[in-house]
Design a protein around this motif. Sequence first.
Motif, PDB file in Angstrom:
ATOM      1  N   PHE A  29       0.843  -1.195   0.000  1.00 20.96           N
ATOM      2  CA  PHE A  29       0.000   0.000   0.000  1.00 20.96           C
ATOM      3  C   PHE A  29       0.879   1.247   0.000  1.00 20.96           C
ATOM      4  O   PHE A  29       1.720   1.420   0.895  1.00 20.96           O
ATOM      5  N   ILE A  30       0.682   2.113  -0.983  1.00 21.04           N
ATOM      6  CA  ILE A  30       1.387   3.396  -1.030  1.00 21.04           C
ATOM      7  C   ILE A  30       0.337   4.493  -0.910  1.00 21.04           C
ATOM      8  O   ILE A  30      -0.530   4.628  -1.776  1.00 21.04           O
ATOM      9  N   LEU A  45       1.295   4.192   9.621  1.00 21.27           N
ATOM     10  CA  LEU A  45       2.572   4.549  10.247  1.00 21.27           C
ATOM     11  C   LEU A  45       2.819   3.760  11.530  1.00 21.27           C
ATOM     12  O   LEU A  45       3.969   3.588  11.931  1.00 21.27           O
ATOM     13  N   LYS A  46       1.760   3.278  12.169  1.00 20.74           N
ATOM     14  CA  LYS A  46       1.940   2.454  13.367  1.00 20.74           C
ATOM     15  C   LYS A  46       2.435   1.046  13.034  1.00 20.74           C
ATOM     16  O   LYS A  46       2.867   0.312  13.928  1.00 20.74           O
ATOM     17  N   LEU A 104       0.051  -4.929   8.546  1.00 19.29           N
ATOM     18  CA  LEU A 104       0.620  -3.960   7.609  1.00 19.29           C
ATOM     19  C   LEU A 104       2.146  -3.938   7.649  1.00 19.29           C
ATOM     20  O   LEU A 104       2.752  -3.083   6.997  1.00 19.29           O
ATOM     21  N   ARG A 105       2.762  -4.834   8.411  1.00 19.77           N
ATOM     22  CA  ARG A 105       4.215  -4.834   8.549  1.00 19.77           C
ATOM     23  C   ARG A 105       4.891  -4.942   7.186  1.00 19.77           C
ATOM     24  O   ARG A 105       4.669  -5.876   6.436  1.00 19.77           O
ATOM     25  N   ASP A 106       5.714  -3.934   6.863  1.00 18.99           N
ATOM     26  CA  ASP A 106       6.450  -3.880   5.592  1.00 18.99           C
ATOM     27  C   ASP A 106       5.528  -3.797   4.381  1.00 18.99           C
ATOM     28  O   ASP A 106       5.940  -4.090   3.256  1.00 18.99           O
ATOM     29  N   ARG A 107       4.275  -3.368   4.579  1.00 19.35           N
ATOM     30  CA  ARG A 107       3.329  -3.269   3.465  1.00 19.35           C
ATOM     31  C   ARG A 107       2.847  -1.841   3.232  1.00 19.35           C
ATOM     32  O   ARG A 107       2.060  -1.606   2.304  1.00 19.35           O
ATOM     33  N   PHE A 128       9.132   9.481   6.921  1.00 19.52           N
ATOM     34  CA  PHE A 128       7.989   8.664   7.342  1.00 19.52           C
ATOM     35  C   PHE A 128       8.293   7.183   7.348  1.00 19.52           C
ATOM     36  O   PHE A 128       7.390   6.372   7.564  1.00 19.52           O
ATOM     37  N   SER A 129       9.536   6.812   7.108  1.00 27.14           N
ATOM     38  CA  SER A 129       9.852   5.382   7.050  1.00 27.14           C
ATOM     39  C   SER A 129       9.917   4.815   8.445  1.00 27.14           C
ATOM     40  O   SER A 129      10.140   5.533   9.416  1.00 27.14           O
TER      41      SER A 129
END
Length: 458
Positions: free
Chosen positions: A279-280, A338-339, A344-347, A457-458
Amino acid sequence: MWKRIQVCPRMRIKYTIFFVFVVALVIIEKENNIISRRNILVCVFRRVSDKLTPRQTPQTPLQASVVASAGASPRNESRLPLPGLDPGLPRHMKRRLENFTEQAEPERLPSWGRKHILLLATTRTGSSFVGEFFNQQGGNMFYLFEPLWHVERALTLETGGTNATAAAPAYRDVLQGLFLCDFTPLEGFIDPPPVDHVTPALFRRESSSSLCDEPVCGPVAKGVFERYRCRTRRCGPLNLTAASESCRRKEHRAIKSVRVRQLETLRPLAEDPRLDVKFIQLVRDPRAVLASRMVAFAAKYKNWKRWAVDGEVPADDDEVRKLKGNCDNIRLSAEVGLKQPEWLRDRYMLVRYEDIARFPMRKATEMYQFAGIPFTSKVKEWILKNTQASKEVSGVYSTQKNSSEQVEKWRFSIPFKLAQVVQKVCGPTMKLFGYKFAESKEMLMDKSISLIAEKNFS
């Protein structure tokens, strides 16, 4: 002689004990290997089982229909069921949602290296321009431009809004189908309905090179008008079966959409074992977004244009509340991403349009690295050509821009009092993304003062 008779049995006993000890060690080692392998298999089975079992979340409630279909054929397992429909929905909406047809999907698990990229944004954030980063990838990328337009249009209420309760699961299921190269769920929302999976009315077909290249670009039929024609060649109406086959041959798949309100509603996509979704989320200064929308959608922003000329902006106006709601939805989605929760880890990746406009090649490189796909020379050439365009070719809907000029252009087209309204209702969103407040009209129009804070934001 007697001594030898006494010694030999002792030696034999020692050798026997040693031999038994060695055999025992070998047996133990083999048992450990068997147990270890068994544990690995159990872990793999449990992980796959967890993926395949619907989880009970506020967005994907565990329904009896899910349990009842556990023994169903793969044909019925291709998508998650829709939640219960709002009884207040108009009849035509219920019919469209209930008429989802299931289609067998041969891909049960993601192929090695295949990526699914979903570019999420809102209107006038530069998403069409950024979407071209993937559309220009070439032969190994299947790219779709705003397929959810048809869903939104079909679910639009008479008052002009969209029923979010019905739209969210419909968006999710259509995206899931498209990532699996299944156009069936989308067909149910195309108007007029496709005939034998052929349609001349797919929204902005010309914006997807995958739908305008051979073999998807078929012969032109006489007497058939196609609403959205390919730019580079003449093609007949779109055969969705051919598009599906072309999609399956591509290594990667990307979709651009400005219609998903909450990232959380797409959690089932991230947890689908057949997909590897990245997801971007693309964001932009909400003051710049408002300024751009007032030009691009002038008819819908008559109140804002009137307020810009005379009168104060009423705080309780529907347009102001809509602006706040949009900002809140963007912020809430970004906060979830962002959490980096487990699903969503690494996605998830957050990108500001301003950073892309200032450093297009660098940000494109980062996006490709995040997606895990090769950054081709064709894309680089397109970026160089389309970030240094002249004013003659830079239109409202054009993807050719002088990108560095676009960053500051809005500051001279929006009245300060409208900028103040945006800063008031979208303040938390602006702070999260690193957009600075303009304290005065002079500060707003002073290009030597940056309104963009440097943020990672990384």
